[in-house]
Design a protein around this motif. Structure first.
Motif, mmCIF file in Angstrom:
data_model
loop_
_atom_site.group_PDB
_atom_site.id
_atom_site.type_symbol
_atom_site.label_atom_id
_atom_site.label_comp_id
_atom_site.label_asym_id
_atom_site.label_seq_id
_atom_site.Cartn_x
_atom_site.Cartn_y
_atom_site.Cartn_z
ATOM 1 N N PRO A 1 0.902 -1.308 0.307
ATOM 2 C CA PRO A 1 0.095 0.128 0.015
ATOM 3 C C PRO A 1 0.933 1.034 -0.355
ATOM 4 O O PRO A 1 2.329 1.673 0.796
ATOM 5 C CB PRO A 1 -1.198 -0.341 0.867
ATOM 6 N N GLY A 2 0.654 2.391 -0.753
ATOM 7 C CA GLY A 2 1.212 3.700 -0.553
ATOM 8 C C GLY A 2 1.916 3.362 -1.501
ATOM 9 O O GLY A 2 2.348 2.503 -2.518
ATOM 10 N N PRO A 3 3.473 4.356 -1.864
ATOM 11 C CA PRO A 3 4.396 3.944 -2.609
ATOM 12 C C PRO A 3 5.583 3.361 -2.744
ATOM 13 O O PRO A 3 6.408 3.395 -3.271
ATOM 14 C CB PRO A 3 4.175 5.486 -2.474
ATOM 15 N N THR A 4 5.163 2.734 -2.092
ATOM 16 C CA THR A 4 6.938 1.175 -0.983
ATOM 17 C C THR A 4 6.306 0.478 -1.659
ATOM 18 O O THR A 4 5.064 -0.304 -1.998
ATOM 19 C CB THR A 4 6.731 1.251 0.204
ATOM 20 N N HIS A 5 7.571 -0.224 -2.733
ATOM 21 C CA HIS A 5 6.995 -1.130 -2.993
ATOM 22 C C HIS A 5 8.540 -2.833 -1.627
ATOM 23 O O HIS A 5 9.449 -2.634 -1.618
ATOM 24 C CB HIS A 5 8.079 -1.853 -4.043
ATOM 25 N N LEU A 6 8.021 -3.682 -2.429
ATOM 26 C CA LEU A 6 8.937 -4.983 -1.285
ATOM 27 C C LEU A 6 9.512 -5.576 -2.987
ATOM 28 O O LEU A 6 8.921 -5.992 -3.164
ATOM 29 C CB LEU A 6 8.250 -5.872 -0.394
ATOM 30 N N GLY A 7 11.224 -5.917 -2.544
ATOM 31 C CA GLY A 7 11.929 -6.639 -3.574
ATOM 32 C C GLY A 7 11.998 -8.041 -3.121
ATOM 33 O O GLY A 7 12.723 -7.659 -1.374
ATOM 34 N N LEU A 8 12.428 -8.825 -3.073
ATOM 35 C CA LEU A 8 12.029 -10.511 -3.415
ATOM 36 C C LEU A 8 13.402 -10.754 -3.951
ATOM 37 O O LEU A 8 13.564 -11.268 -4.777
ATOM 38 C CB LEU A 8 11.859 -11.321 -2.097
ATOM 39 N N THR A 9 14.799 -10.774 -2.946
ATOM 40 C CA THR A 9 15.808 -11.291 -3.779
ATOM 41 C C THR A 9 16.401 -12.772 -3.880
ATOM 42 O O THR A 9 16.823 -12.962 -3.019
ATOM 43 C CB THR A 9 17.224 -10.686 -4.245
ATOM 44 N N GLN A 10 16.211 -14.154 -4.552
ATOM 45 C CA GLN A 10 17.006 -15.076 -4.329
ATOM 46 C C GLN A 10 18.074 -15.035 -4.930
ATOM 47 O O GLN A 10 18.758 -15.440 -6.691
ATOM 48 C CB GLN A 10 16.249 -16.111 -5.034
ATOM 49 N N HIS A 11 19.636 -14.893 -4.433
ATOM 50 C CA HIS A 11 20.805 -15.321 -5.237
ATOM 51 C C HIS A 11 20.817 -16.387 -5.339
ATOM 52 O O HIS A 11 21.425 -17.774 -4.439
ATOM 53 C CB HIS A 11 21.657 -14.219 -4.920
ATOM 54 N N ASP A 12 21.316 -16.975 -6.649
ATOM 55 C CA ASP A 12 21.798 -18.111 -7.240
ATOM 56 C C ASP A 12 23.507 -18.844 -5.755
ATOM 57 O O ASP A 12 23.817 -20.110 -5.440
ATOM 58 C CB ASP A 12 22.929 -18.424 -7.917
ATOM 59 N N THR A 13 24.568 -17.650 -6.051
ATOM 60 C CA THR A 13 25.386 -18.082 -4.693
ATOM 61 C C THR A 13 25.020 -18.247 -3.384
ATOM 62 O O THR A 13 25.988 -17.256 -1.953
ATOM 63 C CB THR A 13 26.206 -17.544 -5.182
ATOM 64 N N GLY A 14 24.019 -17.866 -2.363
ATOM 65 C CA GLY A 14 23.928 -17.383 -1.391
ATOM 66 C C GLY A 14 23.962 -18.096 -0.680
ATOM 67 O O GLY A 14 24.015 -19.064 -0.893
ATOM 68 N N SER A 15 23.906 -18.081 0.658
ATOM 69 C CA SER A 15 24.814 -18.857 2.113
ATOM 70 C C SER A 15 23.669 -19.769 2.592
ATOM 71 O O SER A 15 24.376 -20.848 3.014
ATOM 72 C CB SER A 15 25.078 -18.459 3.199
ATOM 73 N N GLY A 16 22.469 -19.538 2.747
ATOM 74 C CA GLY A 16 21.301 -20.670 2.512
ATOM 75 C C GLY A 16 21.150 -19.837 4.185
ATOM 76 O O GLY A 16 20.337 -21.286 4.801
#
Length: 130
Positions: free
Chosen positions: A49-64
Protein backbone atom coordinates in the motif's frame (compact mmCIF):
# COMPACT_ATOMS: atom_id res chain seq x y z
CA UNK A 1 21.34 19.29 -1.93
CA UNK A 2 18.99 17.21 -4.12
CA UNK A 3 15.72 16.18 -2.51
CA UNK A 4 14.37 12.70 -1.84
CA UNK A 5 10.63 12.13 -1.56
CA UNK A 6 10.65 9.01 0.63
CA UNK A 7 11.61 5.36 0.43
CA UNK A 8 10.61 3.70 -2.84
CA UNK A 9 11.47 0.13 -1.90
CA UNK A 10 13.17 -2.21 0.52
CA UNK A 11 14.84 -5.30 -0.92
CA UNK A 12 15.40 -8.45 1.12
CA UNK A 13 17.56 -11.46 0.28
CA UNK A 14 15.60 -14.69 0.69
CA UNK A 15 16.44 -18.39 0.54
CA UNK A 16 13.32 -19.57 -1.36
CA UNK A 17 11.73 -16.89 -3.57
CA UNK A 18 8.49 -18.80 -4.16
CA UNK A 19 7.95 -19.44 -0.44
CA UNK A 20 8.68 -15.79 0.36
CA UNK A 21 6.25 -14.54 -2.29
CA UNK A 22 3.55 -16.80 -0.83
CA UNK A 23 4.30 -15.49 2.69
CA UNK A 24 4.13 -11.79 1.76
CA UNK A 25 1.01 -12.25 -0.37
CA UNK A 26 -0.76 -13.96 2.55
CA UNK A 27 0.51 -11.73 5.36
CA UNK A 28 0.48 -8.30 3.69
CA UNK A 29 -1.88 -8.82 0.78
CA UNK A 30 1.00 -7.78 -1.48
CA UNK A 31 0.95 -8.63 -5.16
CA UNK A 32 3.81 -9.32 -7.54
CA UNK A 33 4.16 -6.43 -9.97
CA UNK A 34 7.28 -7.62 -11.73
CA UNK A 35 10.03 -10.24 -11.81
CA UNK A 36 13.62 -10.45 -13.00
CA UNK A 37 15.52 -13.61 -13.85
CA UNK A 38 18.45 -12.54 -16.01
CA UNK A 39 21.46 -12.72 -13.73
CA UNK A 40 22.89 -14.81 -10.93
CA UNK A 41 19.69 -14.19 -8.98
CA UNK A 42 15.91 -14.18 -9.26
CA UNK A 43 13.89 -11.21 -8.01
CA UNK A 44 10.25 -10.29 -7.53
CA UNK A 45 8.95 -6.82 -6.75
CA UNK A 46 5.75 -6.69 -4.72
CA UNK A 47 3.41 -3.72 -4.48
CA UNK A 48 2.63 -2.57 -0.95
CA UNK A 49 0.00 0.00 0.00
CA UNK A 50 1.18 3.52 -0.73
CA UNK A 51 4.26 4.34 -2.76
CA UNK A 52 6.55 1.68 -1.26
CA UNK A 53 7.56 -1.61 -2.87
CA UNK A 54 9.17 -4.75 -1.47
CA UNK A 55 11.87 -6.51 -3.44
CA UNK A 56 12.64 -10.17 -2.76
CA UNK A 57 15.87 -11.58 -4.19
CA UNK A 58 17.08 -15.18 -4.22
CA UNK A 59 20.80 -15.28 -5.09
CA UNK A 60 22.20 -18.38 -6.81
CA UNK A 61 25.31 -18.16 -4.61
CA UNK A 62 23.53 -17.30 -1.35
CA UNK A 63 24.75 -18.74 1.93
CA UNK A 64 21.41 -20.38 2.74
CA UNK A 65 21.71 -19.10 6.31
CA UNK A 66 18.75 -17.27 7.86
CA UNK A 67 18.82 -13.54 8.59
CA UNK A 68 20.58 -12.37 11.76
CA UNK A 69 19.60 -8.86 12.94
CA UNK A 70 22.71 -8.68 15.16
CA UNK A 71 25.03 -8.50 12.13
CA UNK A 72 25.79 -5.10 10.60
CA UNK A 73 23.21 -4.09 8.01
CA UNK A 74 19.45 -4.28 8.12
CA UNK A 75 17.92 -4.54 11.60
CA UNK A 76 14.25 -4.80 10.61
CA UNK A 77 11.59 -3.46 8.25
CA UNK A 78 8.76 -1.52 9.88
CA UNK A 79 5.35 -1.30 8.19
CA UNK A 80 3.34 1.80 9.11
CA UNK A 81 -0.02 1.41 10.82
CA UNK A 82 -2.51 4.08 11.83
CA UNK A 83 -3.03 3.09 15.46
CA UNK A 84 -2.33 0.64 18.26
CA UNK A 85 -5.78 -0.81 17.57
CA UNK A 86 -4.58 -1.70 14.05
CA UNK A 87 -1.62 -3.55 15.57
CA UNK A 88 -4.04 -5.74 17.53
CA UNK A 89 -5.91 -6.51 14.30
CA UNK A 90 -2.60 -7.43 12.62
CA UNK A 91 -1.90 -9.76 15.54
CA UNK A 92 -5.21 -11.53 14.91
CA UNK A 93 -4.41 -11.77 11.19
CA UNK A 94 -0.99 -13.29 11.93
CA UNK A 95 -2.59 -15.72 14.41
CA UNK A 96 -5.02 -16.87 11.71
CA UNK A 97 -2.04 -17.52 9.41
CA UNK A 98 -0.12 -19.23 12.23
CA UNK A 99 2.70 -16.68 12.01
CA UNK A 100 4.48 -16.31 15.35
CA UNK A 101 4.70 -12.73 16.63
CA UNK A 102 5.36 -10.66 19.72
CA UNK A 103 2.75 -8.99 21.84
CA UNK A 104 2.26 -5.30 21.13
CA UNK A 105 5.19 -3.47 22.68
CA UNK A 106 4.63 0.15 23.76
CA UNK A 107 7.25 2.90 23.94
CA UNK A 108 7.03 6.67 24.31
CA UNK A 109 7.33 7.14 20.53
CA UNK A 110 4.84 4.43 19.48
CA UNK A 111 3.81 0.79 19.57
CA UNK A 112 5.12 -2.21 17.63
CA UNK A 113 4.24 -5.81 16.89
CA UNK A 114 7.23 -7.85 15.70
CA UNK A 115 7.40 -11.01 13.58
CA UNK A 116 9.70 -12.69 11.03
CA UNK A 117 9.39 -13.99 7.50
CA UNK A 118 10.37 -17.58 6.56
CA UNK A 119 14.05 -16.54 6.31
CA UNK A 120 14.09 -14.88 9.72
CA UNK A 121 14.03 -11.34 8.27
CA UNK A 122 12.84 -9.17 11.14
CA UNK A 123 9.57 -7.38 10.40
CA UNK A 124 7.38 -5.05 12.43
CA UNK A 125 4.03 -3.33 12.29
CA UNK A 126 4.46 0.11 13.87
CA UNK A 127 1.99 2.77 14.99
CA UNK A 128 3.30 6.15 16.19
CA UNK A 129 2.22 7.44 19.59
CA UNK A 130 -0.97 9.52 19.42
Amino acid sequence: MPEITGIDHVALTVIDLAASITFYEAVLGASVMGTMDDGPFRRAVLALPGPTHLGLTQHDTGSGRPFDPTNPGLDHVGFACASRHELLAWGEHLDALRVRHSDVQDAAYGSALSFSDPDGNALEFFAPAP
